[in-house]
Scaffold this active site. Structure first.
Site: not given
Length: 774
Positions: A27, A576, A709
């Site tokens: 990341k 989640w 996004h």
């Protein structure tokens, strides 16, 4: 009972593994590349080091065959589109100019070019990039990535198995490209795609692959006879190739069903099946099909999607039965381990008793190796491991944390009336419009605003003791004032406080509810470089005290405009999280719903007139088989209504959903009885608005006009064009204007401009409306 040893030693393997690294190195490297702080060579070196580290860990744990090709900079379905040359026309120049930048342009878009649509990977919280195909699509093979990673593993002395998305699943996941007739079926391109797969398989064989894994999870869904025939044709053709490696067709996420005999009869050398609870029927189906004579069976007996320890004795019993149904049985997880965190041993703050019950990717790998050894050498060879496992399972069953009599008494007392508003929508909407006084096409956002470096630093400083609670709260108040001031100046009608105090939309609430546990390092990929830390739902749920009321009331005190209260709904709180597996999901959902009901009622009591209860996971959690839909949707919609039905008629209840296919749950959306729903729509060009209209959805809706996004800033003209499409399906009296999702991951400069353009578009369209509509 001693398991019968296999004719040849059972091998331990996995289908795929987490990509990010122990400290989310991937990341950080990718985002550094996007920001210009990391060059392409450094990014590639980081990726290679992560791959090498993963393979080494797996080999040292005792895994006999490591996956290659499952690693991705962004998404494995996007990688497949590159592999088969399915690059949309609008991205081809970028890909030709720079393959890496072109790849990221397909994923994220640029200011001038929209990205591929993104949606959920089956019933998980992982997002994939949807292939865009049409009758003119020309496929071309590009096996460079797969071959390079295979050679890397071979050079390091491993036994690799390349992993590809199978051709049938790839086409079933695809959509008609923009400008192509909506009824175009990508599966009609199968005969054009198979030669490309044949070429890739030949390249992998030449590079040294003994086995290649072709993932076909789409075959665990309900499939038509034509689709099953396509699968039979695909594997008859690929299996009949002479220049190829051995083929392992992998299914996961449940029962293979009607596709099992299709694949069992095909000329491939192996099948991988799910034998956990979700795929338990595969055992009976496999026996009914006559087993897999002459084939390898990879048995997924360790749950690849949840984090609870395996029951060794139960798994060994299943494996022992399977020995009589295939020539060779190997052991794996039920799916790729991409869906669980990396290492439970890193969680030092979890109660040691609870830690005994947890298995993340590394622990699951160890479980797979132990089971393979037990299957090969008999249970006496792993007697100590079985005894320890039995004790760990018993400690969970007997733990106080798992049961709260007061919570169970409250759920037992629920009545039908508790899940219904006091007035129908047609009456409520009159009261709400009078109370709120909103214009046509009211503007709002979904909830969160950018989580700035300053906010994250303040949170870290609080944890480290560098600032006290009072100093932290002043920083939060400053942020709320800034967010509200911007929204008022921009002209937004229904405001939000921006959620600066929240780390994650599920974790924030989980940390304040009994029965939940938070991890420190339990990161799981959601999409691209977006990682989340799902909390662990270990016991009965209750709300000791209000969770959001203080900050929402503070925000409302600063403005005359309505400020939405923001909560996460019960289904999403389950979906989640790593949810408990020792009671029905519906029972757990009711517990969460009652805790949220208390919060909703307290928000209303403290002056909040608009309350949003987000359920982005409602579609995601829909079972993959239609026969299971009704039972799920019954408890899922009931839990939402239970959380939201205790308010006055003039209190407006919103909900939000994003990045899923909504067409097959429109009735369930209706059954939620929310007053307003906001949904993702920008990338899909208002498809959901048309689906709501076709259903006759009677309430208010906000199909998003700003794709958050992507780093793109939508112009006023672009947002207005989407609004006009929305108005073709939803009348102006019931249409809201909002982004697709929360703004947490965006930066302030793009957020400001995008929202200003959104408001300008709403004003432009209002001016175009007939006088009677206005």
């Amino acid at each position: 009972m001693t398991a019968k040893p296999a004719a040849a030693a059972a091998r331990a393997t996995v289908y795929g593994y987490p990509r990010q690294g122990q400290n989310r190195e991937l990341k950080k490297a990718i985002e550094g590349y996007w920001k210009g702080r990391v060059d392409a060579d450094t990014l590639r070196r980081t990726a290679a080091e992560l791959r090498r580290g993963t393979w080494q860990q797996l080999a040292e744990a005792g895994v006999h065959e490591v996956p290659t090709g499952d690693f991705s900079y962004y998404d494995h379905v996007l990688d497949t589109s590159v592999m088969v040359g399915a690059v949309p026309e609008r991205h081809r120049e970028a890909v030709r100019t720079d393959a890496l930048d072109g790849y990221f342009a397909m994923a994220r878009g640029t200011q001038d070019v929209a990205p591929l649509e993104m949606t959920k990977w089956f019933d998980t919280n992982y997002h994939y990039l949807v292939p865009e195909l049409g009758p003119d699509t020309v496929f071309t093979a590009d096996s460079a990535k797969q071959v390079a990673e295979l050679k890397e593993a071979l050079a390091l002395g491993h036994t690799p198995r390349p992993v590809l998305v199978g051709p049938v699943t790839y086409l079933l996941l695809a959509k008609a490209a923009p400008g192509v007739a909506a009824d175009f079926e990508p599966l009609t391109l199968l005969d054009r795609l198979l030669p490309v797969y044949a070429e890739v398989l030949a390249d992998l064989r030449a590079a040294g692959a003994e086995w290649v894994q072709l993932d076909e999870p789409a075959l665990v869904q309900d499939r038509t006879p034509a689709e099953l025939n396509a699968a039979a044709r695909a594997y008859r053709e690929l299996g009949g190739l002479t220049d190829r490696s051995k083929l392992l067709v992998a299914s996961y996420f449940g029962r293979l069903g009607e596709a099992l005999p299709v694949l069992a009869k095909s000329p491939v050398e192996g099948l991988a099946l799910d034998f956990t609870e979700s795929g338990a029927a595969n055992l009976a189906d496999l026996a009914a099909a006559g087993g897999l004579p002459g084939k390898r069976l990879v048995a997924g007996v360790v749950n690849g999607r949840n984090i609870w320890i395996n029951d060794y004795e139960k798994s060994l019993a299943t494996l022992g039965t399977l020995l009589g149904l295939a020539d060779h049985v190997d052991v794996s997880a039920s799916s790729s381990l991409l869906h669980v965190p990396l290492d439970a041993a890193a969680e030092h703050d979890i109660d040691p008793q609870v830690a005994r019950w947890l298995a993340f990717a590394r622990q699951k790998t160890q479980e797979i190796v132990v089971l393979a050894r037990g299957l090969s050498a008999g249970t006496e060879a792993i007697a100590a491991e079985i005894a320890a496992n039995r004790a760990d399972l018993a400690s969970r069953t007997d733990a106080v944390i798992t049961r709260d009599p007061a919570v169970r008494a409250r759920t037992a007392a629920i009545t039908d009336a508790d899940g219904r508003r006091s007035q129908p929508y047609a009456e409520r909407t009159v009261a709400q419009r009078a109370h709120l006084g909103l214009p046509l096409l009211p503007t709002t956002t979904i909830g969160s605003f950018p989580q700035t470096t300053e906010l994250r630093t303040a949170r870290a400083d609080l944890r480290a003791g560098r600032i006290d609670e009072a100093g932290y709260e002043e920083r939060i108040k400053d942020e709320i004032r800034e967010v509200l001031s911007f929204q008022e100046k921009a002209g937004i009608d229904v405001l939000v406080h921006g959620e600066p105090e929240r780390n994650d939309m599920v974790q924030y609430f989980a940390e304040q509810l009994t029965g939940y546990l938070a991890t420190q390092h339990g990161w799981v990929q959601s999409y691209g470089t977006r990682y989340v830390r799902p909390p662990v739902l270990a016991g009965d749920i209750s709300r000791p005290e209000p969770m959001t009321v203080r900050w929402t009331a503070y925000a409302q005190s600063l403005t005359e405009r309505p400020v939405k209260g923001m909560l996460t709904g019960p289904v999403t709180m389950l979906a989640w999280s790593f949810v408990r597996d020792d009671q029905p999901l519906g029972e757990t959902a009711r517990q969460v719903a009652l805790a949220l009901r208390d919060e909703v009622n307290d928000l209303e009591t403290n002056g909040t007139s608009v309350i949003q209860v987000d359920e982005p996971a409602l579609r995601e959690t829909l079972p993959l088989r239609a026969a299971d839909h009704a039972a799920y949707l019954e408890w899922a919609t009931e839990s939402f209504r239970l959380a939201t039905s205790g308010v006055r008629p003039d209190t407006q209840i919103h909900t939000h959903m994003c990045y899923a296919e909504f067409g097959d749950i429109v009735q369930a959306i209706d059954d939620l009885d929310a007053d307003v729903i906001s949904l993702e729509a920008a990338r899909s060009h208002m498809q959901v608005a048309r689906e709501l209209a076709a259903h006759g959805y009677p309430r208010e809706a906000g199909p998003g006009v700003y794709d958050i996004h992507s780093p793109r800033i939508p112009s006023t003209e672009e947002a207005a064009a989407l609004l006009r499409k929305g108005l073709e399906a939803i009348p102006a009296t019931r249409l809201w204007v909002n982004p697709d999702c929360g703004l947490k991951t965006r930066g302030w400069p793009e957020t400001r401009t995008s929202l200003e353009n959104l408001v300008a578009a709403a004003r432009e369209i209002r001016a175009e409306l007939p006088t009677e509509a206005a």
